[in-house]
Design an enzyme around this catalytic site. Structure first.
Site, PDB file in Angstrom:
ATOM      1  N   TYR A   1       0.671  -1.153  -0.208  1.00  0.00           N
ATOM      2  CA  TYR A   1      -0.012  -0.343  -0.057  1.00  0.00           C
ATOM      3  C   TYR A   1       0.571   1.432  -0.021  1.00  0.00           C
ATOM      4  CZ  TYR A   1      -2.939   3.495   0.769  1.00  0.00           C
ATOM      5  OH  TYR A   1      -3.897   5.234   0.993  1.00  0.00           O
TER       6      TYR A   1
ATOM      7  N   HIS B   1       1.679   2.576   8.709  1.00  0.00           N
ATOM      8  CA  HIS B   1       0.486   2.200   8.081  1.00  0.00           C
ATOM      9  C   HIS B   1      -0.200   1.466   8.936  1.00  0.00           C
ATOM     10  CE1 HIS B   1      -1.209   4.883   4.591  1.00  0.00           C
ATOM     11  NE2 HIS B   1       0.013   4.990   4.294  1.00  0.00           N
TER      12      HIS B   1
ATOM     13  N   GLU C   1       5.184   7.250  10.884  1.00  0.00           N
ATOM     14  CA  GLU C   1       4.194   7.848  11.495  1.00  0.00           C
ATOM     15  C   GLU C   1       3.202   6.475  10.962  1.00  0.00           C
ATOM     16  OE1 GLU C   1       3.075   9.308   7.490  1.00  0.00           O
ATOM     17  OE2 GLU C   1       0.442   8.966   8.320  1.00  0.00           O
TER      18      GLU C   1
ATOM     19  N   GLU D   1       0.979  17.585   5.054  1.00  0.00           N
ATOM     20  CA  GLU D   1       0.933  16.972   4.109  1.00  0.00           C
ATOM     21  C   GLU D   1       0.398  16.812   2.691  1.00  0.00           C
ATOM     22  OE1 GLU D   1      -1.253  13.076   4.364  1.00  0.00           O
ATOM     23  OE2 GLU D   1      -0.305  11.902   3.303  1.00  0.00           O
TER      24      GLU D   1
ATOM     25  N   TRP E   1      -5.373  -2.682   9.269  1.00  0.00           N
ATOM     26  CA  TRP E   1      -4.643  -1.857   8.041  1.00  0.00           C
ATOM     27  C   TRP E   1      -3.265  -1.365   8.154  1.00  0.00           C
ATOM     28  CZ3 TRP E   1      -3.738   1.346   4.105  1.00  0.00           C
ATOM     29  CH2 TRP E   1      -4.704   1.436   3.619  1.00  0.00           C
TER      30      TRP E   1
HETATM   31  O1  EZ4 Z   1      -4.010   5.631   3.391  1.00  0.00           O
HETATM   32  O2  EZ4 Z   1      -5.915   9.261   2.582  1.00  0.00           O
HETATM   33  O3  EZ4 Z   1       0.034   9.660   5.091  1.00  0.00           O
HETATM   34  N1  EZ4 Z   1      -1.101  10.122   4.415  1.00  0.00           N
HETATM   35  C1  EZ4 Z   1      -1.971   8.292   4.075  1.00  0.00           C
HETATM   36  C2  EZ4 Z   1      -3.067   8.442   3.002  1.00  0.00           C
HETATM   37  C3  EZ4 Z   1      -3.638   7.485   3.813  1.00  0.00           C
HETATM   38  C4  EZ4 Z   1      -5.118   8.036   2.163  1.00  0.00           C
HETATM   39  C5  EZ4 Z   1      -6.120   6.808   3.170  1.00  0.00           C
HETATM   40  O4  EZ4 Z   1      -7.200   6.950   2.879  1.00  0.00           O
HETATM   41  O5  EZ4 Z   1      -1.635   7.748   5.122  1.00  0.00           O
HETATM   42  O6  EZ4 Z   1      -2.179   8.621   1.688  1.00  0.00           O
HETATM   43 CO    CO Z   2      -0.396   8.106   6.839  1.00  0.00          CO
END
Ligand code: EZ4
Ligand code: CO
Length: 405
Positions: A161, A215, A239, A342, A405
């Site tokens: 991801y 994540h 993060e 961001e 997630w």
């Molecule tokens: O995965 O907004 O820090 N940014 C992120 C994003 C999130 C998406 C989820 O919908 O983690 O890219």
């Molecule tokens: Co994020």
């Protein structure tokens, strides 16, 4: 001076991706825009707004921003949660937009005025392998970015991801009626991430700010190990190391590593982050201005954070609309402990549908000086792109178990 709300409409559009927009109109013809996009759950927020909040907005005084917030939050038995708070956030942004337009002032002026000239932005770089990632980082540096989030593929996995693989560029949702299923292997990730990030640091030198997003996929112990392993890389932040429901574990991570920790893009209220902030378990709070109930509530979170030397660093991916980004920038320009924004940026077609006054230049953002939030939806253009289902992927471990997630 009052200004009565006479219409509140919800507009769904999908130029490069799905966005939910609230349009509020007053009796003096002023239009305020709010964003209500919740990635993969767009229609739930649209219904919450259309069926429950919009009818109650009619006849209210648009100038009473805080009272409207209290009415929809405190006045409702069922509080909090992403759907409720995104809907309240959309109303709040639309009312701040109207207040600014009535005053002839950009919203940041109404929040006390600028405490800085411009806002540091970070963007996303990704590559399947390290050379590809370094190319992607270089491309961001060429565009002037001074802060870059670096994500890469993991040897042995087919997809990760946040990382584009092949021609398809990364977008935090895949078109289709079902989420894509990915395979995830934390051990493989942990073997690879420190080497990958060390290579990026080596490549960019000491001055560029580097960020990385885990994540929510680690245990506290894995998070502590990763944080320690990354200390020589000197990250701006690491993060979302763990799923943030069990917040006490962040204390353990905090005590084990000096790598700065950021968390909070899935939080919706001050109650979701007060222990992390007051315990100083984190360095940056990442609540999204719209998902956390709009400017009226996000600013309370950021003020609480200021007392504990926690920086404000709101979520700003391409899956919230330019209206939310603009709101974040207005709040950011007026908030002393605002640290970084961001900024994934948008596809050109999204920028056309949401014409905006905010600007990006040489690593920094500015909300602009148009009255209100400075974003206008082109309704005709928006109507050409109907809602089109898309979902974030889901992930399973190698044995098939669903993973965090
Ligand atoms: O995965 O907004 O820090 N940014 C992120 C994003 C999130 C998406 C989820 O919908 O983690 O890219
Ligand atoms: Co994020």
């Amino acid at each position: 001076m009052s200004s009565m709300i006479v219409a509140a409409e919800v507009i769904l559009t999908s130029p490069s991706r799905n966005f939910v927009t609230l349009k509020v109109t007053t009796d003096d013809g002023v239009v305020g825009w709010g964003d209500a996009t919740l990635n993969g759950r767009e229609l739930a927020v649209a219904s919450y707004l259309k069926d429950h909040l919009a009818p109650l907005l009619i006849g209210r005084d648009a100038q009473r921003v805080e009272d409207t917030w209290q009415y929809f939050y405190r006045g409702v038995y069922w509080r909090r949660g992403p759907v409720t708070m995104a809907a309240i956030g959309a109303v709040d942004l639309a009312l701040w937009d109207i207040k600014g337009k009535l005053a002839g002032q950009p919203v940041y002026q109404l929040l006390g005025g600028a405490v800085r000239m411009r806002i540091l932005a970070y963007t996303h770089a990704s590559g399947w392998d390290t050379p590809e990632l370094l190319d992607s980082v270089d491309e961001k540096l060429d565009r002037g970015f001074l802060a870059v989030r670096a994500q890469s593929g993991v040897p042995g996995l087919d997809t990760v991801y946040g990382v584009h693989h092949g021609e398809v560029s990364y977008e935090p949702a895949g078109r289709g009626k079902r989420p894509v299923e990915e395979t995830w292997d934390t051990a493989a990730y942990l073997r690879h991430a420190p080497t990958m990030l060390a290579a990026v640091r080596e490549h960019v030198g000491p001055e560029i700010a580097l960020l990385h997003d885990a994540h929510h996929r680690l245990t506290p112990n894995q998070a502590a190990r990763l944080g320690k392993a990354l200390e020589p890389v000197d990250l701006f932040w690491l993060e979302d190391v763990t799923p943030a429901e069990n917040q006490e574990v962040l204390r353990r991570v905090r005590e084990q590593t000096t790598t700065p920790l950021a968390i909070g893009e899935v939080f919706n209220t001050i109650w979701d982050c007060k222990d992390l902030i007051t315990g100083q378990y984190i360095d940056y709070i990442r609540t999204c201005v719209m998902h956390a109930g709009g400017i009226s509530h996000a600013r309370r979170i950021f003020d609480l954070a200021a007392l504990y030397q926690v920086g404000a660093a709101p979520h700003g991916p391409s899956d919230v609309s330019p209206i939310t980004l603009a709101a974040s920038l207005h709040l950011g320009l007026a908030t002393p402990n605002f640290a970084i924004q961001e900024f994934m940026g948008y596809e050109p077609i999204d920028d056309e549908v949401f014409r905006h006054d905010y600007t990006y230049k040489s690593g920094y953002l500015h909300p602009g000086d148009a009255p209100g939030l400075g974003v206008e939806l082109d309704e005709k253009l928006a109507a050409r792109y109907p809602y089109n289902p898309a979902y974030l992927p889901v992930a399973r471990k190698r044995d098939g178990t669903m993973t965090d997630w």
